[in-house]
Scaffold this active site. Structure first.
Site, PDB file in Angstrom:
ATOM      1  N   ASP A  10       0.865  -1.190   0.000  1.00 29.29           N
ATOM      2  CA  ASP A  10       0.000   0.000   0.000  1.00 29.29           C
ATOM      3  C   ASP A  10       0.900   1.238   0.000  1.00 29.29           C
ATOM      4  OD1 ASP A  10      -3.133   0.721   1.389  1.00 29.29           O
ATOM      5  OD2 ASP A  10      -1.602   2.240   1.034  1.00 29.29           O
ATOM      6  N   ASP A 108      -3.835   2.351  -5.204  1.00 26.05           N
ATOM      7  CA  ASP A 108      -2.496   2.346  -4.585  1.00 26.05           C
ATOM      8  C   ASP A 108      -2.223   1.090  -3.762  1.00 26.05           C
ATOM      9  OD1 ASP A 108      -3.896   2.780  -2.146  1.00 26.05           O
ATOM     10  OD2 ASP A 108      -2.259   4.021  -1.393  1.00 26.05           O
ATOM     11  N   GLU A 109      -2.932   0.022  -4.067  1.00 31.07           N
ATOM     12  CA  GLU A 109      -2.881  -1.131  -3.168  1.00 31.07           C
ATOM     13  C   GLU A 109      -3.040  -2.441  -3.945  1.00 31.07           C
ATOM     14  OE1 GLU A 109      -6.163  -0.723  -0.473  1.00 31.07           O
ATOM     15  OE2 GLU A 109      -5.863  -2.733   0.304  1.00 31.07           O
TER      16      GLU A 109
END
Ligand code: TTP
Ligand code: MG
Length: 400
Positions: A10, A108-109
């Site tokens: 993340d 973002d993960e």
């Protein structure tokens, strides 16, 4: 059986970190990305903020007016989705170097299953460090990584020492790792379950793990079994690569059962964004949209709609899923969980020119889709008022 090695990655303060990267004068300062604060009178919310701003108690989804009150001196910036989408592409490009066994979760993960390839990288720590170094050298952004034998523990681990945190949990350490953490860290444990557990004298995951399975089943029914397994770190959900899945979906359990139409709608929109994001990454479009709804008594309904032209956009998904909910007729009943998924895939047609595939055309198309979708998302999240703001998503002179 070989040991499962699951990585959760993340990015740190993602939107704010991109802003600080692109505007070096903002490094070290409290930076808030989101709606226009309008001198404290702005409506809309914080998308995210830098770790410097978090020291003032500012958080994602907080009203922007509250963020202003907490730190009027912070630098407030509009969302520049274009830049974040590019950074996200670069991050996923690096992740793909490590394994094709990759499940994108959001912008973002991601989860990675490296069970079969970890030996190529050395130890788990070597792998985590390599990942973070590669991402930093490609994007000048930092990430946090958790590695564990299952998805839930890997995700908890990646969040534990943010920013730039690497947390590795060996199989034999899982129970000890979970023991001191609050039960709210477990997947599916919202405020209500947390309160019910507290009534039973259970605050930590360790206290939960000590309770006999039958006792939890008596109190929580089927959910009790899941709680028992998770408290012991047993979670065998696979990392779902998009290429092999027949459907891509997301669901959300509310912190408390709810009949608040606004909360339901905004949650559904977020789920649709997540599904659209994953479809796009996989280069897939689907014709069937399935909406799922679970009421407080655990009755669960699903409704599928098949449309003529395949889709991958959040706005269209939202439209079809909310129409399904409309047909179910919620009548103010309290809802525990909602979900949305897309199936009936076909690969997205590539754009061809007279001379065959135009170089970069697919990438351009991809980017345009992402932007179109995110504008919808911002409208949905920040309300129509943000639309004016939406047109200034890119500040003048800051176009890439
Ligand atoms: P997160 O990974 O939840 O947050 P973050 O990357 O900003 O910070 P952390 O270091 O804690 O991971 O979300 C990723 C991005 O998604 C975030 O930078 C902005 C966006 N986002 C919103 O727009 N609204 C929200 O409510 C959340 C949670 C995130
Ligand atoms: Mg993040």
């Amino acid at each position: 059986m070989t040991e499962r090695v699951i990585v959760h990655l993340d990015m740190d303060a993602f939107f704010a970190a991109v802003e600080q990267r692109d505007h070096p004068e903002l490094r070290g300062l409290p930076v808030v990305v989101g709606a226009d604060p309008k001198g404290g009178k702005g409506r809309g919310v914080v998308s995210t903020c830098s770790y410097e701003a978090r020291r003032f108690g500012i958080r994602s989804a907080m009203p922007i007016s509250e963020a202003w009150r907490r730190c009027p001196g912070a630098v407030f910036l509009p969302v520049r989705m274009n830049a974040y989408a590019q950074a996200s592409d670069a991050v996923f490009g690096v992740l793909e170097e490590f394994t094709p066994d990759l499940e994108p979760v959001s912008i973002d993960e991601a989860f990675l299953d490296v069970s079969g390839s970890i030996h190529l990288f050395g130890t788990k720590r070597d792998l985590a460090e390599r990942l973070c170094e590669r991402i930093e050298s490609e994007t000048q952004l930092t990430a946090s990584v958790g590695i564990a034998p299952c998805k839930m523990v890997a995700k908890i681990a990646s969040d534990l020492r943010k920013p730039r945190g690497i947390v590795i949990v060996e199989p034999r350490e899982v129970e000890a790792f979970l023991r001191p953490l609050p039960v709210g860290k477990l997947w599916g444990v919202g405020k209500r379950t947390q309160a019910a557990l507290e009534n039973l004298g259970v605050r930590t995951i360790g206290e939960l793990a000590e309770r006999p399975r039958e006792e939890l089943v008596r109190h929580f029914g089927k959910q009790g079994e899941v709680l028992h397994d998770l408290a012991h770190g047993r979670d065998d959900r696979p990392v779902q690569t998009e290429s092999e899945t027949k459907s891509i979906g997301r669901e959300h359990t509310f912190e408390q059962d709810t009949n608040d139409p606004l909360l339901i709608a905004s949650t559904l929109m977020k789920l649709c964004e997540g599904v659209a994001f994953r479809l796009r990454r996989a280069g897939l479009q689907g014709r069937t949209v399935t909406a799922k709804i679970r009421f407080e008594d655990f009755t669960t309904l699903t409704r599928s709609t098949t449309v003529a032209s395949p889709l991958d956009a959040a706005a269209r998904l939202y439209e079809l899923a909310s129409a399904s909910f409309g047909r179910v007729g919620l009548k103010g009943r309290r809802i525990r969980l909602i979900g949305v998924s897309v199936s009936g895939f076909q690969a997205r047609p590539r754009q061809l020119t007279l001379f065959g595939e135009e170089p970069g055309a697919a990438e351009r198309e991809e980017k345009q889709r992402l932007i179109a979708d995110t504008i919808d998302r911002i409208k949905a999240r920040f309300g129509q008022g943000a639309l004016h703001h939406g047109t200034t998503l890119e500040r003048p002179g800051e176009e890439e």
